[in-house]
Design a protein around this motif. Structure first.
Motif, PDB file in Angstrom:
ATOM      1  N   HIS A 189      -6.951  11.089   0.703  1.00  0.00           N
ATOM      2  CA  HIS A 189      -8.256  10.428   0.831  1.00  0.00           C
ATOM      3  C   HIS A 189      -8.187   8.974   0.360  1.00  0.00           C
ATOM      4  CE1 HIS A 189     -10.721  13.607   2.391  1.00  0.00           C
ATOM      5  NE2 HIS A 189     -10.268  14.455   1.496  1.00  0.00           N
ATOM      6  N   TRP A 216      -4.437  14.492   8.693  1.00  0.00           N
ATOM      7  CA  TRP A 216      -3.683  15.369   7.790  1.00  0.00           C
ATOM      8  C   TRP A 216      -4.346  16.742   7.731  1.00  0.00           C
ATOM      9  CZ3 TRP A 216      -6.980  11.518   6.236  1.00  0.00           C
ATOM     10  CH2 TRP A 216      -7.930  11.814   5.257  1.00  0.00           C
ATOM     11  N   LEU A 217      -3.510  17.745   7.683  1.00  0.00           N
ATOM     12  CA  LEU A 217      -3.966  19.129   7.751  1.00  0.00           C
ATOM     13  C   LEU A 217      -3.340  19.918   6.616  1.00  0.00           C
ATOM     14  CD1 LEU A 217      -2.960  19.675  11.510  1.00  0.00           C
ATOM     15  CD2 LEU A 217      -5.103  18.690  10.689  1.00  0.00           C
ATOM     16  N   TYR A 270      -3.839  17.998  18.803  1.00  0.00           N
ATOM     17  CA  TYR A 270      -3.720  16.536  18.574  1.00  0.00           C
ATOM     18  C   TYR A 270      -2.692  15.883  19.498  1.00  0.00           C
ATOM     19  CZ  TYR A 270      -6.147  18.062  14.339  1.00  0.00           C
ATOM     20  OH  TYR A 270      -7.031  18.637  13.467  1.00  0.00           O
ATOM     21  N   GLU A 288      -8.519  20.726   8.564  1.00  0.00           N
ATOM     22  CA  GLU A 288      -8.266  19.311   8.831  1.00  0.00           C
ATOM     23  C   GLU A 288      -8.918  18.445   7.754  1.00  0.00           C
ATOM     24  OE1 GLU A 288      -9.169  17.686  12.988  1.00  0.00           O
ATOM     25  OE2 GLU A 288     -10.629  16.637  11.738  1.00  0.00           O
ATOM     26  N   ARG A 289      -8.166  17.540   7.158  1.00  0.00           N
ATOM     27  CA  ARG A 289      -8.687  16.553   6.186  1.00  0.00           C
ATOM     28  C   ARG A 289      -9.708  17.196   5.239  1.00  0.00           C
ATOM     29  NH1 ARG A 289     -10.093  13.156  11.275  1.00  0.00           N
ATOM     30  NH2 ARG A 289      -8.226  11.883  11.630  1.00  0.00           N
ATOM     31  N   SER A 290      -9.300  18.158   4.477  1.00  0.00           N
ATOM     32  CA  SER A 290     -10.246  18.942   3.693  1.00  0.00           C
ATOM     33  C   SER A 290     -11.103  18.045   2.801  1.00  0.00           C
ATOM     34  CB  SER A 290      -9.512  19.984   2.855  1.00  0.00           C
ATOM     35  OG  SER A 290      -8.953  19.391   1.729  1.00  0.00           O
ATOM     36  N   ARG A 291     -12.367  18.423   2.680  1.00  0.00           N
ATOM     37  CA  ARG A 291     -13.340  17.606   1.952  1.00  0.00           C
ATOM     38  C   ARG A 291     -13.572  18.182   0.562  1.00  0.00           C
ATOM     39  NH1 ARG A 291     -16.828  15.384   6.435  1.00  0.00           N
ATOM     40  NH2 ARG A 291     -15.341  15.312   8.110  1.00  0.00           N
TER      41      ARG A 291
END
Lengths: 510, 447
Positions: free
Chosen positions: A82, A104-105, A133, B7-10
């Motif tokens: 992040h 990103w996963l 993707y 995906e892009r965990s929050r």
């Protein structure tokens, strides 16, 4: 057999005897009778959290265009992205005029997976990510959990590769396995080498032995005036441009590698006439490999932070291409212009004391630059120590007015706060998320690494001086913090020697 | 939504949420029993997602951590933890120490309960929680710390104070507006004459937390977060609880206050007087916006993307108070079916009668597909009823979606990379005004 032929890169405590726990001084590390901690690295009996190799690895992988990062671990691993995503967005914009988030996963291993294994989930995740993707590559990055429950990302990747279009890059980042987070660079380079530069059709690498040895990858031409400029994410675009400017002055074309490089074009690195590192901590593993496999010679000695260091760095490049005179002319011109420009700042800095904290080579090179600006260095914390830095400690020992502490520590702000209370510097330069302690003591602070700011080369020296003058002109923010906040340490701790906990782990007394 | 990845965990892992929660407790020191990188990963995550808030009194890279390595994986980490706790008690100044475990020691079977018990039996103010990352996400880690507080810190009370309540349901740092949101609710509860322990605000103390057992009611401003602790407190301390949606703006806040007053049997006139006064203030303050609201045509179609608290709360405010058109609401948390049902029914009967459209989707890149089901892309013809003018209220990861739609955008739910938040909050009556300011300001920024 080379390291590259192994499944994963060795940890640096084994390969380089690197260490993270030593309390010494600049004379001790860089002077006569120097005492290195390369052997028998001690462990602290009290430690604070730091990072693991996963963070620098992701900082590199997230920048690769058309690459998806697939974490194989519990859900928390890799959420550091992040903040790294800001660099991905900003970096993409300054390079291509396009702002784009990284992708990103995470396989988000849960309690069931921990018991029954996560290989099958990873397999399905790769297939689905490829479909959704459609990236050029997928970096499959393992955290601690697969390392303990016995998941085998290499085997999964091997099995799934024929089923997907994306190139699969397995990257090993099991955090508990190495305390030297610089192993990250080796882990990423290892995967890039094995996956993107070596032949995938034959068991042996294209350059290994025989007639293909010491040549660019599979029939590509050598590019006689192209150099690899290595950047593992410790330089922003502004710093890349500064070094590119200097190298172009020698008539060279620059291939910045590997951050923000498209994986498809990475083979260009095997065609270069020379690889130039800006930091031995980052690149030794890969540059040795590039030379062994593809005959690309390399320079790996100086970091172009500081006036003298930038000159030494550029001189080595010029010498390699027989362009010594051109190099000297650039250095003469640049230094003259820079020294004149710095004149207005020197009186502000002369005699002021500074404490520096960062990755080892960066901390030491920046300390030299600060001396060149007029500061007196009174303490350094290096995040680890290995033999590459010995020359830098020697430089600093030679220029030191009096001895000062060197703390080899993977951050550990409790030692820093103890030292800062003793040496009371006029200025502190620390890494990202590493300036708050000094700030709460009221010391003017500045970040020693930020990809949006200039640090490198002649431009970096000038811009850093400007920023430090600004910080020193009004340090009210930190001063007010110090007046109103307390740090979370006991008074007893401030009275104890700063290195009390080194070599005490497991009941060993110092 | 993928079944195989997020995906892009929050959110972070349970340990990440737990560590942030302990940092937010007054005078508390987290001690991580984990690999060395966990603390740094959390620091960088907060740096990028928590609206520029990293750490506090003791957080980020200051957090004590056993930093276990291969040696402990092979031989066990209990000894190392014992050593780390003993040295932490000497080096760190804290009123409460909380040992939190990561994935590695839990998988290898370290016995942290025994180690913590050794120290607490000698009088150290120390508790522990098993927060291995694979156990759940950071909201669950938040819940686990609250459970540990109710288990080992909150004193058993033989009496109940009818005007004392505990308040939670907003995860520190997981909600970048946690301080302001807690304070916004707290302020209204105080207006009802209640004494509030809210654990994490600057007005809370460890003593207040210790005395939380005498509360008459636990108020959880969430339909998902912190309910484990509420159940535990009910069982252990006999305190009933009320789980209500995060109240944003006049309609939701009035409903919230009435629900609390009803449960506590507070007199009708008090609560109605508070609501009337706050409402009157709200609309007097809103009044001068009205010309520009109309002149600039500031009504918007909206997509709301948020966590289990924000998805519903923002939708409710937009529909019931602001008069926008929230055509799609996306909740990005991975939830149990029962939890999903709770959120769906909470949005099924909005005060305004607006029909919300709530979907559960962890992956932001898929939001556009959900929108297209209801609002297909233009067909190239001259006349087309498009999703415009539009606005996306979500996280900073929704900027690309907003750009694709030509929509305005405001980051509210984690991650918030592009705003600095200190104590701003959106809860309560005034919170509705703050949110209105921020939404409209983002639309007129180029004016």
């Amino acid at each position: 057999m080379s390291y590259i032929d192994l499944k994963s890169a060795p940890k640096r405590e084994d390969r380089l005897k690197a260490c993270i726990a030593h309390g010494g001084s600049v004379c001790d590390l860089g002077g006569k009778g120097k005492k290195s901690c390369l052997v028998d690295d001690g462990e602290r009996g009290f430690t604070q959290g730091s990072i693991c190799l996963l963070l620098p690895a992701l900082a590199m992988l997230n920048t690769l265009p058309d690459n998806v990062v697939l974490m194989h671990s519990a859900i928390g691993c890799g959420t550091c992205t992040h903040s790294q995503n800001a660099n991905v967005r900003f970096g993409g914009n300054v390079r291509w005029g396009k702002v784009k988030d990284g992708t990103w996963l995470s396989t988000a291993l849960n309690e069931t997976d921990v018991i029954s294994g996560g290989d099958a989930k990873l397999e399905q995740a790769i297939i689905e990510a490829d479909k959704r993707y459609q990236p050029f590559s997928i970096s499959v990055v393992s955290g601690c959990v697969p390392g303990i429950i016995g998941d085998d990302i290499d085997t999964v990747v091997k099995q799934v590769q024929p089923l997907v279009n994306a190139k699969l890059l397995p990257v090993h980042c099991e955090g508990f396995k190495t305390k030297i987070w610089a192993t990250a660079y080796d882990a990423v380079y290892h995967s890039i080498g094995r996956t993107l530069l070596e032949s995938t059709t034959s068991e042996k690498g294209a350059g290994e032995g025989g007639d293909a040895g010491l040549a660019p990858y599979q029939g590509l031409e050598r590019l006689p005036r192209t150099v690899n400029l290595m950047n593992v994410s410790s330089m922003g675009r502004i710093d890349e441009l500064e070094l590119t400017r200097l190298l172009t002055g020698l008539g060279l074309a620059v291939n910045v590698f590997p951050v923000f490089a498209h994986p498809e074009g990475m083979v260009t690195a095997t065609q270069a006439a020379l690889s130039i590192s800006t930091c031995p901590t980052h690149d030794d593993y890969f540059l040795t490999y590039l030379e062994e496999r593809f005959g690309v010679p390399y320079l790996l000695k100086h970091m172009p932070i500081g006036i003298e260091n930038t000159g030494l760095w550029l001189r080595d490049v010029a010498r390699h291409f027989g362009a010594e005179e051109q190099g000297e002319e650039i250095i003469r011109r640049e230094e003259a212009e820079l020294h004149a420009a710095l004149a207005e700042f020197r009186p502000l800095f002369t005699g002021k004391t500074v404490f520096v904290s960062a990755g080892e080579f960066r901390a030491l090179a920046t300390a030299r630059l600060l001396e060149e600006l007029g500061f007196r260095v009174v303490g350094i914390r290096s995040f680890h120590h290995d033999a590459f830095a010995e020359g830098e400690y020697e430089k600093l020992a030679a220029s030191a007015v009096e001895d000062y502490p060197i703390d080899i520590a993977n951050v550990q702000p409790f030692e820093e706060v103890n030292l800062l209370k003793r040496v009371k510097p006029d200025l502190f330069l620390g890494h990202a998320n590493g300036n708050a302690t000094a700030a709460k003591l009221g010391i003017p602070t500045h970040v020693i690494y930020n990809t949006g700011l200039a640090y490198i080369g002649y431009r970096g020296a000038y811009d850093l001086a400007r920023r430090l003058a600004r910080q020193r002109k009004n340090p009210s923010y930190n001063r007010r913090l110090a007046e109103n906040l307390r740090l979370p340490y006991t008074d007893d701790w401030y009275q104890s020697p700063p290195f009390s906990y080194i070599n005490t782990r497991g009941g060993v007394t110092a | 939504m993928s079944e195989h990845f997020i995906e892009r965990s929050r959110y972070l892992c349970a340990l990440g949420g737990a560590a942030a929660t302990v940092t937010a407790i007054p005078g508390a020191i987290p001690i991580l029993h984990s690999a060395s990188g966990c603390a740094g990963n959390f620091a960088w995550t907060q740096n990028g997602g928590s609206a520029l808030q990293v750490g506090g009194y003791c957080g980020a890279l200051t957090t004590p951590s056993s930093n276990i390595q291969e040696h402990e994986v092979v031989f066990g980490g209990d000894e190392r933890l014992r050593e780390q706790v003993a040295s932490t008690l000497k080096v760190m100044a804290g009123e409460l120490f909380v040992v939190l475990t990561g994935c590695v020691p839990e998988i290898i079977g370290d016995d942290i309960k025994s180690v913590v018990a050794e120290f607490s039996s000698e009088g150290a103010p120390i508790i522990g929680a098993e927060t291995g990352g694979f156990r759940g996400n950071s909201y669950w880690g938040y819940d686990l710390v609250l459970q540990a507080l109710f288990r080992d810190v909150v004193a058993k009370s033989s009496t109940t104070e009818s005007t004392e309540v505990n308040l939670w349901g907003i995860a520190p740092y997981g909600d970048p507006f946690w301080r302001g949101n807690l304070e916004g609710v707290r302020r209204h509860l105080e207006q009802l004459g209640l004494r509030v322990n809210s654990f994490f605000t600057t007005r809370d103390t460890l003593d207040g937390i210790r005395q939380a057992g005498s509360a008459a009611l636990n108020i959880v401003v969430s339909e998902v977060y912190g309910l484990g602790a509420a159940a535990l407190a009910a069982e252990r301390h006999g305190i009933p609880y009320l789980s209500l949606p995060l109240p944003i703006g006049p309609t939701a806040t009035a409903a919230f206050l009435r629900a609390v007053a009803h449960k506590l049997d507070l007199s009708g006139p008090t609560v109605e007087a508070v609501i009337a006064r706050e409402k009157s203030d709200y609309f007097k303050l809103l009044e001068p916006l009205t010309d520009c609201w109309n002149d600039l045509d500031l009504q918007r179609y909206a997509i709301v993307v948020g966590d289990a608290n924000y998805a519903g709360a923002l939708t409710r405010f937009l529909a019931d108070d602001l008069g926008w058109l929230p055509e799609l609401t996306v909740c990005t948390d991975p939830l149990q079916e029962e939890e999903q049902q709770r959120l769906v029914s909470g949005l099924s009967d909005l005060d305004s009668g607006y029909e919300a459209n709530l979907v559960f989707e962890t992956d932001a890149s898929q939001v556009i597909h959900h929108l297209r089901k209801k609002w297909p892309a233009g067909n190239g013809g001259t006349y087309h009823n498009t999703f415009s003018p539009a606005f996306v209220v979500g996280s900073s990861l929704e900027r690309e979606l907003a750009q694709t739609l030509g929509a305005g955008h405001l980051s509210v739910s984690f991650p918030v990379a592009n705003r600095a938040v200190i104590d701003r909050g959106y809860t309560g009556f005034r919170g509705g005004l703050r949110l209105t300011e921020d939404l409209i300001s983002s639309i007129v920024a180029g004016r």
